[in-house]
Scaffold this active site. Structure first.
Site, short mmCIF file in Angstrom:
data_model
loop_
_atom_site.label_atom_id
_atom_site.label_comp_id
_atom_site.label_asym_id
_atom_site.label_seq_id
_atom_site.Cartn_x
_atom_site.Cartn_y
_atom_site.Cartn_z
N GLU A 313 -13.21 1.15 7.09
CA GLU A 313 -14.28 1.99 8.21
C GLU A 313 -15.73 1.85 8.33
O GLU A 313 -15.80 2.04 9.20
CB GLU A 313 -13.42 3.64 8.07
CG GLU A 313 -12.36 4.17 8.07
CD GLU A 313 -12.22 4.41 9.81
OE1 GLU A 313 -12.28 3.46 10.71
OE2 GLU A 313 -10.84 4.48 9.58
N SER A 314 -16.26 2.02 6.97
CA SER A 314 -18.21 1.81 7.13
C SER A 314 -18.52 1.18 5.87
O SER A 314 -19.72 1.36 6.13
CB SER A 314 -18.29 3.67 7.13
OG SER A 314 -18.15 4.18 5.85
#
Length: 506
Positions: A313-314
């Site tokens: 995700e990040s």
């Protein structure tokens, strides 16, 4: 006189002869290997530790060959007994003495071993590949290696390949290392101690991410199917039973499913992505590992899987923000955060807690009849594209005569949700169906690596990081991915334009 002696005395000579022959035959006949195993109730297997064959994990043993052997033992109605050898030399020696029923060594059937063992192919094809350290010149063929030493493990397929090639390249020379396994060879190529070596392609696929300085130059020979080995002293009853069993798995699709489980995600990290991921494992993960462990334990998730989701995700950046509005370490949408009670998405702890809670909600919506690990892969796809779109893809899978409860089947149909001729026939319509497939495969690769680097214990380390930023802060930080919605509205995620690549800021 006993009844037996009396009966013999009154028996004609011809009948006595037949009776004697029958007694001799019955006394000399030996049970087949298969019958002996069933009588003892144990199938004895010898193998070695390798991710592609057999490994010990917290939840118990696993590995491609081990899973097949376990199913085979269940098919025979016996227990599986596994002996772990140090290397292939020991495995072959034990088999030669007929001290085990099956040897799982990650070898293909070799001409040099013809007649010494029975063999049964297991469904995985591999070939010998020449690897080299990135700091040396890439060889284009074996001719370029003349008078240079090539390193190989003992009792491997590669020695025969080199022997065959030596007729065309007499200057070819190699060194066999009885004390090393493939990982030991890879580590020495990584360090530069070995410039050139040969290993199996499937072994390289499973280990490439751990050795970014190792490159593949070229393959040597055609792929050959790996096999189980059986002692030559055995009759062929067990080998025939194993061959029939594996054929049954091939026909019903189980063999492909097991292969997909261990090999289906291995192409997700390129050189840059692998080096960056390993760098982040050392530099970023320690800051958030206590939180991943704590909330994974609270929501009954393997913390390494939760961390893999966070990386996809990040890249473990708590202040990540995407153009679509998802933000934070777990890249939650505002609606999702509100639904699960998260106030500040840029707070690392809240984001990880929210991601764990939401994944648990999504996971529980997947039918319980779907076994792990497929149930988790479906949950990840749902986490990414939304449960409704996942159900659309499962319906398309079923209508095509394939299994909607198998990830390897459904992932073929998810991309169709982006095509008008297909999404117009579904309930929830258009979706970027390639994204959840890549999303799941990426996370599986990260999870695979983390699983080999870290233990699965869910008890959190002592200290939590205090990394908090206000929701309204304007932070310019382009993430590599994101997530999406909650139970009412689809959870979506924006993936990077080049999967496996890294964000511009390390």
């Amino acid at each position: 006189m006993s009844r037996f002696r009396t009966a013999i005395a009154g028996t004609p000579a011809r009948a006595l002869l037949l009776l004697g022959v029958a007694l001799i035959l019955s006394g000399c006949s030996q049970p087949t290997t298969l019958q002996e195993i069933r009588d003892e109730g144990v199938l004895h297997v010898i193998t070695r530790v390798a991710p592609s064959i057999y490994i010990e994990e917290e939840a118990g043993p696993t590995g491609y060959d081990y899973e097949l052997a376990k199913l085979f033992a269940e098919e025979l109605g016996v227990k599986l007994s596994v002996r772990v050898a140090g290397d292939n030399t020991e495995i072959l020696s034990v088999l030669k003495k007929n001290y085990a029923h099956i040897g799982m060594a990650g070898l293909s059937r070799q001409t040099a071993l013809s007649g010494e063992y029975h063999t049964v192919p297991t469904g995985i094809a591999a070939q010998s590949v020449l690897i080299y350290n990135r700091d040396v010149e890439r060889p284009e063929s074996l001719t370029d290696l003349a008078e240079k030493t090539v390193h190989v493990v003992a009792d491997s397929n590669h020695e025969q390949r080199l022997s065959e090639a030596q007729s065309d390249t007499p200057e070819l020379q190699w060194q066999v290392h009885p004390g090393l396994d493939a990982a030991g060879v890879l580590s020495r190529v990584e360090s530069g101690e070995f410039r050139y070596a040969i290993i199996s392609s499937n072994v390289l696929e499973m280990n490439q991410v751990f050795y970014p300085m190792v490159k593949e130059a070229f393959a040597i020979g055609a792929p050959r199917e790996l096999a189980w080995f059986f002692p030559a002293e055995q009759d062929e009853s067990l080998a025939s039973a194993a061959e029939n069993f594996l054929e049954k798995l091939r026909v019903n699709g189980s063999l492909a499913q097991i292969s997909e489980r261990f090999y289906g995600h291995l192409d997700r990290l390129n050189y840059v992505g692998a080096r960056t991921f390993m760098h982040h494992v050392k530099s970023r993960l320690p800051k958030y590992e206590p939180l991943f462990r704590e909330y994974a334990k609270e929501y009954n998730i393997d913390w390494r899987l939760l961390a893999a989701i966070g990386y996809q995700e990040s890249h473990w950046r708590p202040n990540a923000v995407s153009p679509t509005g998802v933000r934070g370490l777990m890249m939650l949408t505002r609606n999702t955060a509100s639904h699960i009670g998260i106030n500040n998405r840029l707070d690392a702890e809240e984001s990880i807690q929210g991601g764990a809670k939401y994944f648990r909600i999504v996971h529980e919506k997947i039918p319980e009849r779907i076994p792990e690990p497929d149930r988790s892969w479906f949950a990840l796809a749902s986490y990414n594209v939304g449960f409704g779109h996942l159900e659309d893809a499962r319906r398309l899978t079923e209508s095509a005569g394939k299994d909607p409860d198998r990830w390897m089947d459904v992932k073929e149909f998810l991309p169709l949700l982006a095509q008008k001729e297909w999404y117009t026939k579904t309930r929830f319509g258009y979706a970027r169906g390639n994204e959840p497939v890549a999303y799941v495969q990426n996370i599986r690769r990260y999870y695979d690596v983390l699983g080999r680097l870290h233990d699965p214990d869910t008890s959190p380390p002592a200290k939590k990081p205090q990394l908090v930023q206000m929701e309204g802060q304007n932070i310019k930080d382009t993430p590599p991915g994101g997530s999406g919605s909650q139970a009412g509205s689809e959870l979506r995620a924006a993936l990077p334009p080049e999967l496996g690549m890294i964000p511009p800021t390390l």
